[in-house]
Design a protein around this motif. Structure first.
Motif, PDB file in Angstrom:
ATOM      1  N   ALA A 132       0.828  -1.290  -0.226  1.00  0.00           N
ATOM      2  CA  ALA A 132       0.110  -0.178   0.077  1.00  0.00           C
ATOM      3  C   ALA A 132       0.941   1.235  -0.024  1.00  0.00           C
ATOM      4  O   ALA A 132       1.967   1.128   0.348  1.00  0.00           O
ATOM      5  CB  ALA A 132      -0.775  -0.156   1.163  1.00  0.00           C
ATOM      6  N   PHE A 133       0.177   2.446   0.038  1.00  0.00           N
ATOM      7  CA  PHE A 133       1.193   3.577  -0.307  1.00  0.00           C
ATOM      8  C   PHE A 133       0.902   4.130   1.190  1.00  0.00           C
ATOM      9  O   PHE A 133      -0.405   4.459   1.562  1.00  0.00           O
ATOM     10  CB  PHE A 133       0.623   4.687  -1.189  1.00  0.00           C
ATOM     11  CG  PHE A 133       0.939   6.171  -1.172  1.00  0.00           C
ATOM     12  CD1 PHE A 133       2.242   6.360  -1.617  1.00  0.00           C
ATOM     13  CD2 PHE A 133       0.045   6.939  -0.597  1.00  0.00           C
ATOM     14  CE1 PHE A 133       2.845   7.627  -1.285  1.00  0.00           C
ATOM     15  CE2 PHE A 133       0.819   8.323  -0.565  1.00  0.00           C
ATOM     16  CZ  PHE A 133       2.116   8.432  -0.988  1.00  0.00           C
ATOM     17  N   ASN A 134       1.873   4.234   1.906  1.00  0.00           N
ATOM     18  CA  ASN A 134       1.692   4.697   3.392  1.00  0.00           C
ATOM     19  C   ASN A 134       2.035   5.915   3.453  1.00  0.00           C
ATOM     20  O   ASN A 134       3.072   6.558   3.654  1.00  0.00           O
ATOM     21  CB  ASN A 134       2.880   3.729   4.158  1.00  0.00           C
ATOM     22  CG  ASN A 134       2.929   2.469   4.022  1.00  0.00           C
ATOM     23  OD1 ASN A 134       1.796   1.680   4.034  1.00  0.00           O
ATOM     24  ND2 ASN A 134       4.042   1.872   3.495  1.00  0.00           N
ATOM     25  N   PHE A 135       0.982   6.689   3.465  1.00  0.00           N
ATOM     26  CA  PHE A 135       0.853   8.347   3.358  1.00  0.00           C
ATOM     27  C   PHE A 135       1.278   8.739   5.178  1.00  0.00           C
ATOM     28  O   PHE A 135       0.764   7.875   6.009  1.00  0.00           O
ATOM     29  CB  PHE A 135      -0.415   8.748   3.002  1.00  0.00           C
ATOM     30  CG  PHE A 135      -1.683   8.401   3.663  1.00  0.00           C
ATOM     31  CD1 PHE A 135      -2.244   9.169   4.629  1.00  0.00           C
ATOM     32  CD2 PHE A 135      -2.485   7.422   3.449  1.00  0.00           C
ATOM     33  CE1 PHE A 135      -3.261   8.791   5.346  1.00  0.00           C
ATOM     34  CE2 PHE A 135      -3.584   6.978   4.130  1.00  0.00           C
ATOM     35  CZ  PHE A 135      -3.985   7.626   5.051  1.00  0.00           C
ATOM     36  N   PHE A 136       2.022   9.538   5.007  1.00  0.00           N
ATOM     37  CA  PHE A 136       2.531  10.363   6.132  1.00  0.00           C
ATOM     38  C   PHE A 136       3.723   9.367   7.013  1.00  0.00           C
ATOM     39  O   PHE A 136       4.108   9.735   7.923  1.00  0.00           O
ATOM     40  CB  PHE A 136       1.566  10.818   7.075  1.00  0.00           C
ATOM     41  CG  PHE A 136       0.365  11.820   6.346  1.00  0.00           C
ATOM     42  CD1 PHE A 136       0.911  12.483   5.616  1.00  0.00           C
ATOM     43  CD2 PHE A 136      -0.835  11.692   7.100  1.00  0.00           C
ATOM     44  CE1 PHE A 136      -0.441  13.410   4.978  1.00  0.00           C
ATOM     45  CE2 PHE A 136      -1.824  12.322   6.560  1.00  0.00           C
ATOM     46  CZ  PHE A 136      -1.491  13.273   5.553  1.00  0.00           C
ATOM     47  N   MET A 137       3.863   8.063   6.521  1.00  0.00           N
ATOM     48  CA  MET A 137       4.776   7.281   7.318  1.00  0.00           C
ATOM     49  C   MET A 137       5.963   7.718   6.779  1.00  0.00           C
ATOM     50  O   MET A 137       6.352   8.061   5.655  1.00  0.00           O
ATOM     51  CB  MET A 137       4.553   5.695   6.728  1.00  0.00           C
ATOM     52  CG  MET A 137       5.376   4.906   7.271  1.00  0.00           C
ATOM     53  SD  MET A 137       5.048   3.240   7.010  1.00  0.00           S
ATOM     54  CE  MET A 137       6.349   2.365   7.517  1.00  0.00           C
ATOM     55  N   ASN A 138       7.020   8.007   7.563  1.00  0.00           N
ATOM     56  CA  ASN A 138       8.486   8.434   7.478  1.00  0.00           C
ATOM     57  C   ASN A 138       9.384   7.350   7.641  1.00  0.00           C
ATOM     58  O   ASN A 138       9.823   6.885   8.849  1.00  0.00           O
ATOM     59  CB  ASN A 138       8.817   9.521   8.499  1.00  0.00           C
ATOM     60  CG  ASN A 138       9.802  10.327   8.422  1.00  0.00           C
ATOM     61  OD1 ASN A 138      10.718  10.272   7.631  1.00  0.00           O
ATOM     62  ND2 ASN A 138      10.573  11.049   9.269  1.00  0.00           N
ATOM     63  N   VAL A 139      10.159   6.974   6.413  1.00  0.00           N
ATOM     64  CA  VAL A 139      11.246   5.879   6.286  1.00  0.00           C
ATOM     65  C   VAL A 139      12.203   6.651   6.005  1.00  0.00           C
ATOM     66  O   VAL A 139      12.317   7.137   4.680  1.00  0.00           O
ATOM     67  CB  VAL A 139      10.638   4.864   5.693  1.00  0.00           C
ATOM     68  CG1 VAL A 139      11.760   3.678   5.481  1.00  0.00           C
ATOM     69  CG2 VAL A 139       9.329   4.343   6.213  1.00  0.00           C
TER      70      VAL A 139
END
Length: 194
Positions: A132-139
């Motif tokens: 999935a597109f992990n919006f707002f997730m910071n990697v």
């Protein structure tokens, strides 16, 4: 025109349909919360693909102007505005196996269950659902290629807007993984369609 804001409770999911040209605003109401988005063409034949998105966009860090592509090499969504500028498209949705293998937990709420349940409500077969597109997730990726999950950069009220490039079924999840949300309790996310 006043838009209707839909709240996705902490650790839960939602389903919606977008017509070509419609916009989806994803909102972090309280700040520091990530979410998952999965998109499928209305006919179910095309699914969101991180590999094709990286191939055609040439970047791991997606933001304004980038497109999210399907596994059939068609653009599904275009990011038209982005307050945060950092999202993840490498990690698979958190799931039962991840919680069991990495944390020794069973029956933990997770994005995979939320996303597949949301797709079922739209009568869209939920599998396959690879990434999935992990919006707002910071990697962050260090010089050795190791991935590091950091607290989301989103603040209260931050949002991103995506435009549908074809008619789509969309599944969303307010990620229940504390690791992806700065170690704190899971919070809601919200969305608007216009």
């Amino acid at each position: 025109m006043t838009l209707q804001r839909h709240i996705i409770p902490a650790g839960h999911g939602a389903a919606l349909r977008l017509a070509r040209g419609q916009h989806l605003r994803l909102i972090d109401p309280e700040g520091g919360q990530s979410g998952d988005l999965f998109a499928v063409s209305q006919d179910g034949r095309q699914r969101l693909s991180n590999g094709r998105t990286f191939d055609f966009g040439g970047t791991l860090y997606l933001s304004t102007g980038n497109q999210l592509w399907s596994d059939e090499s068609e653009p599904l969504l275009t990011i038209v505005a982005d307050d945060v500028g950092r999202h993840d498209f490498l990690y698979a949705p958190c799931n039962d196996d991840m919680y069991r293998i990495q944390y020794g937990l069973t029956d933990h709420p997770n994005c995979y269950i939320n996303l597949t349940a949301a797709l079922r409500t739209l009568n869209v077969p939920p599998s396959p659902l690879p990434t999935a597109f992990n919006f707002f997730m910071n990697v962050e990726i260090d010089t050795n290629g190791k991935l590091h999950i950091r607290a989301p950069r989103s603040r209260a009220g931050d949002s991103m807007v995506l435009r549908a490039e074809m008619d789509l079924a969309i599944a969303l999840s307010a990620c229940p993984a504390a690791t992806c949300n700065g170690g704190g309790p899971t919070k809601p996310v919200a969305y608007e369609v216009f």
